[in-house]
Scaffold this motif. Structure first.
Motif, mmCIF file in Angstrom:
data_model
loop_
_atom_site.group_PDB
_atom_site.id
_atom_site.type_symbol
_atom_site.label_atom_id
_atom_site.label_comp_id
_atom_site.label_asym_id
_atom_site.label_seq_id
_atom_site.Cartn_x
_atom_site.Cartn_y
_atom_site.Cartn_z
ATOM 1 N N UNK A 51 0.824 -1.210 0.000
ATOM 2 C CA UNK A 51 0.000 0.000 0.000
ATOM 3 C C UNK A 51 0.860 1.262 0.000
ATOM 4 N N UNK A 52 2.101 1.137 0.406
ATOM 5 C CA UNK A 52 3.034 2.262 0.350
ATOM 6 C C UNK A 52 3.678 2.263 -1.027
ATOM 7 N N UNK A 53 3.459 3.300 -1.837
ATOM 8 C CA UNK A 53 4.012 3.295 -3.193
ATOM 9 C C UNK A 53 5.539 3.255 -3.233
ATOM 10 N N UNK A 54 6.201 3.879 -2.276
ATOM 11 C CA UNK A 54 7.667 3.860 -2.240
ATOM 12 C C UNK A 54 8.164 2.461 -1.889
ATOM 13 N N UNK A 55 7.561 1.872 -0.870
ATOM 14 C CA UNK A 55 7.943 0.513 -0.444
ATOM 15 C C UNK A 55 7.685 -0.485 -1.569
ATOM 16 N N UNK A 56 6.531 -0.383 -2.172
ATOM 17 C CA UNK A 56 6.165 -1.305 -3.243
ATOM 18 C C UNK A 56 7.118 -1.190 -4.427
ATOM 19 N N UNK A 57 7.523 0.017 -4.764
ATOM 20 C CA UNK A 57 8.470 0.211 -5.872
ATOM 21 C C UNK A 57 9.802 -0.462 -5.566
ATOM 22 N N UNK A 58 10.277 -0.325 -4.327
ATOM 23 C CA UNK A 58 11.534 -0.958 -3.941
ATOM 24 C C UNK A 58 11.455 -2.474 -3.986
ATOM 25 N N UNK A 59 10.360 -3.024 -3.500
ATOM 26 C CA UNK A 59 10.180 -4.477 -3.516
ATOM 27 C C UNK A 59 10.044 -4.976 -4.952
ATOM 28 N N UNK A 60 9.269 -4.273 -5.770
ATOM 29 C CA UNK A 60 9.111 -4.682 -7.178
ATOM 30 C C UNK A 60 10.459 -4.675 -7.896
ATOM 31 N N UNK A 61 11.295 -3.690 -7.604
ATOM 32 C CA UNK A 61 12.625 -3.635 -8.223
ATOM 33 C C UNK A 61 13.455 -4.851 -7.806
ATOM 34 N N UNK A 62 13.373 -5.229 -6.530
ATOM 35 C CA UNK A 62 14.114 -6.416 -6.077
ATOM 36 C C UNK A 62 13.553 -7.686 -6.707
ATOM 37 N N UNK A 120 3.636 -12.763 15.638
ATOM 38 C CA UNK A 120 3.327 -11.875 16.753
ATOM 39 C C UNK A 120 3.545 -10.409 16.425
ATOM 40 N N UNK A 121 3.507 -10.084 15.138
ATOM 41 C CA UNK A 121 3.699 -8.688 14.713
ATOM 42 C C UNK A 121 2.357 -8.021 14.477
ATOM 43 N N UNK A 122 2.341 -6.729 14.676
ATOM 44 C CA UNK A 122 1.173 -5.936 14.330
ATOM 45 C C UNK A 122 1.332 -5.440 12.895
ATOM 46 N N UNK A 123 0.241 -5.243 12.216
ATOM 47 C CA UNK A 123 0.270 -4.742 10.847
ATOM 48 C C UNK A 123 0.998 -3.403 10.780
ATOM 49 N N UNK A 124 0.783 -2.552 11.772
ATOM 50 C CA UNK A 124 1.431 -1.236 11.788
ATOM 51 C C UNK A 124 2.954 -1.349 11.850
ATOM 52 N N UNK A 125 3.467 -2.413 12.494
ATOM 53 C CA UNK A 125 4.918 -2.611 12.567
ATOM 54 C C UNK A 125 5.518 -2.741 11.166
ATOM 55 N N UNK A 126 4.862 -3.537 10.317
ATOM 56 C CA UNK A 126 5.386 -3.801 8.974
ATOM 57 C C UNK A 126 5.028 -2.666 8.024
ATOM 58 N N UNK A 127 3.976 -1.954 8.315
ATOM 59 C CA UNK A 127 3.677 -0.775 7.508
ATOM 60 C C UNK A 127 4.769 0.270 7.661
ATOM 61 N N UNK A 166 5.976 6.718 6.763
ATOM 62 C CA UNK A 166 4.782 6.191 7.426
ATOM 63 C C UNK A 166 3.761 7.304 7.646
ATOM 64 N N UNK A 167 4.223 8.427 8.161
ATOM 65 C CA UNK A 167 3.328 9.574 8.382
ATOM 66 C C UNK A 167 2.724 10.072 7.074
ATOM 67 N N UNK A 168 3.537 10.144 6.028
ATOM 68 C CA UNK A 168 3.046 10.597 4.724
ATOM 69 C C UNK A 168 1.970 9.643 4.193
ATOM 70 N N UNK A 169 2.231 8.346 4.266
ATOM 71 C CA UNK A 169 1.249 7.364 3.804
ATOM 72 C C UNK A 169 -0.056 7.474 4.578
ATOM 73 N N UNK A 170 0.035 7.672 5.880
ATOM 74 C CA UNK A 170 -1.181 7.834 6.696
ATOM 75 C C UNK A 170 -1.935 9.095 6.271
ATOM 76 N N UNK A 171 -1.208 10.172 6.016
ATOM 77 C CA UNK A 171 -1.863 11.431 5.635
ATOM 78 C C UNK A 171 -2.530 11.318 4.262
ATOM 79 N N UNK A 172 -2.014 10.436 3.395
ATOM 80 C CA UNK A 172 -2.583 10.236 2.070
ATOM 81 C C UNK A 172 -3.629 9.119 2.063
#
Length: 136
Positions: A26-37, A63-70, A127-133
């Motif tokens: 859901x994070x466009x920056x994170x997704x771009x990095x993963x897609x490149x890998x 035992x992780x929360x979704x917010x941790x990985x976000x 993380x803050x930017x993604x939440x704001x968007x």
């Protein structure tokens, strides 16, 4: 890390043990990095990619929360060790042919500390930017 010679050459190639990368598409920056890998890795690199945005239940066993990985990338290596943030990036890059040198650099004394500081500062702002968007 196991190294085997490639057939017919003197070069060595890395056979990585299995790792599981937990990321947030859901994070466009994170997704771009993963897609490149993902584009740079062959199917036999031993990486399992888990998108927690589409599969949040995958985190229950860890035992992780979704917010941790976000907020930060997480990788579990073959021995079950959890890597987070800059260490997770280094672990994932180790399995990407063009990323191995960066993996080594990120693990150097001094560089590792700076990488953690930079990663954590950037991750918090992202993380803050993604939440704001309202990306999630």
């Amino acid at each position: 890390m196991t190294v085997f010679p490639t057939s017919g050459t003197n070069e060595a190639r890395h056979i990585a043990s299995k790792a599981t990368v937990y990321y947030n598409s859901a994070c466009p920056v994170c997704n771009a990095g993963i897609c490149a890998m993902q584009e740079r890795t062959a199917s036999d690199t031993g990486i399992e990619w888990i998108d927690v945005h589409r599969n949040p239940e995958a985190l229950d066993a860890l035992g992780l929360r979704l917010e941790d990985v976000r907020e930060r990338l997480h990788v579990v290596d073959a021995e079950g060790r959890m890597r987070v943030g800059a260490d997770a990036v280094a672990e994932a890059l180790q399995r990407v042919p063009q990323g191995r040198i960066f993996s080594v650099l990120l693990r150097l004394w001094g560089v590792r500390s700076l990488a953690h500081l930079a990663y954590n500062a950037f991750a918090r702002q992202l993380y803050r930017w993604n939440r704001s968007k309202n990306h999630w």
